[in-house]
Motif scaffolding. Structure first.
Motif, PDB file in Angstrom:
ATOM      1  N   SER A 105      63.948 -48.197  13.623  1.00  0.00           N
ATOM      2  CA  SER A 105      62.977 -47.142  13.315  1.00  0.00           C
ATOM      3  C   SER A 105      63.605 -45.953  12.599  1.00  0.00           C
ATOM      4  N   THR A 242      65.350 -38.670  11.977  1.00  0.00           N
ATOM      5  CA  THR A 242      63.989 -38.935  11.497  1.00  0.00           C
ATOM      6  C   THR A 242      63.709 -40.432  11.578  1.00  0.00           C
ATOM      7  N   ARG A 243      62.474 -40.748  11.956  1.00  0.00           N
ATOM      8  CA  ARG A 243      62.111 -42.137  12.202  1.00  0.00           C
ATOM      9  C   ARG A 243      60.812 -42.490  11.486  1.00  0.00           C
ATOM     10  N   HIS A 244      60.579 -43.793  11.361  1.00  0.00           N
ATOM     11  CA  HIS A 244      59.309 -44.252  10.815  1.00  0.00           C
ATOM     12  C   HIS A 244      58.178 -43.710  11.674  1.00  0.00           C
ATOM     13  N   PRO A 245      57.066 -43.291  11.066  1.00  0.00           N
ATOM     14  CA  PRO A 245      55.929 -42.826  11.878  1.00  0.00           C
ATOM     15  C   PRO A 245      55.353 -43.959  12.702  1.00  0.00           C
ATOM     16  N   GLU A 248      49.326 -46.124  12.891  1.00  0.00           N
ATOM     17  CA  GLU A 248      48.054 -45.469  13.178  1.00  0.00           C
ATOM     18  C   GLU A 248      47.194 -46.370  14.056  1.00  0.00           C
TER      19      GLU A 248
END
Length: 260
Positions: A105, A242-245, A248
């Motif tokens: 991630s 920082t990582r992948h969101p 959704e």
């Protein structure tokens, strides 16, 4: 060193940090830390059965082979790396997996822009022989580290003292500041060069870096001592992983699930 060389050296440091963190068996790939007893047992992600014996991590592999790892030694097996770990006499088996979500991630490491102003000269006062520092780790474990001393310096006009410990690699510190827990991770690590004969030392906060536990919850990082928790905002060095969101969530699907 000119401005161009200064920034180039910082970028090179950033790149080396990213390689160390994001490599297939790098910092972010720690999937499990299994604390061992003298009783052989199976552990998630680690083929075979494992236990602690005479200051070593001992394993019986599925193929019948026996393995003995001293703290720090590693074994690559079935795509994962197994590493023996020791803390205050307690032994653990660490499972380092390239497919760990903590690694897959990960997108990058955010950092503040490098600045000459964040290379701060201070004065070092060494600790007495045999002096130690009480250290609490993120999991609540309490231990003692070898105290190196303290560095008196100013950050944006605010006097602070940086307590440093000493190990086989030299001096280092764990600190938090007014950015911690918000715009930066809740604390950071820093290596400190050896002071000059008169006690002066240049502390480069541009090289402040995220602790391993910023990348995986399976690490047991030390927390900053009380004196290294400063009210001043130190905007220098690494900030955040920082990582992948997260994917959704489809509200319509959620509504149907709730109705069911």
């Amino acid at each position: 060193m000119g401005e161009h060389e200064f920034e180039a050296a910082f970028r090179e440091w950033q790149q080396s940090r990213w390689r160390a963190v994001s490599a297939p068996h790098g910092t972010a790939a720690l999937l499990h830390t299994h604390w061992l007893t003298t009783e052989p047992a199976e552990f998630t992600g680690a083929p075979g059965r494992w236990h602690a014996e005479s200051a070593n991590v001992v394993g019986a592999l599925p193929n019948g082979a026996a393995v003995r790892l001293a703290p720090g030694e590693e074994l690559d097996l079935d795509g994962v790396r197994l590493r023996a770990f020791e803390r205050d006499g307690a032994l653990a088996l660490r499972v380092i997996d390239p497919d760990a979500p903590s690694r897959t991630s990960l997108v990058g490491i955010e950092a503040y822009p490098p600045s000459w102003e964040r290379v701060v000269t201070g004065r070092f006062t060494p600790a007495g022989d045999g002096a130690t520092l009480d250290v609490t780790s993120v999991d609540g474990h309490e231990s003692n580290d070898r105290l190196g001393g303290a560095i008196e310096l100013e950050i944006d006009g605010v006097p602070v003292a940086l307590t440093v410990t000493r190990d086989d690699h030299g001096l280092s510190a764990v600190f938090a500041d007014a950015t911690s827990g918000g715009e930066s991770y809740r604390f950071r690590f820093l290596r400190v060069p050896e002071p000059a004969a008169d006690g002066t030392v240049a502390v480069d906060f541009n090289r402040a870096y995220l602790p391993p536990c910023a990348f995986s919850d399976e690490y047991v990082c030390p927390l900053p001592p009380l004196g290294n928790r400063w009210p001043v905002a130190l905007r220098a060095g690494e900030r955040l992983a920082t990582r992948h969101p997260l994917p959704e969530v489809d509200a319509h699907v959620d509504a149907e699930a709730d109705a069911a």
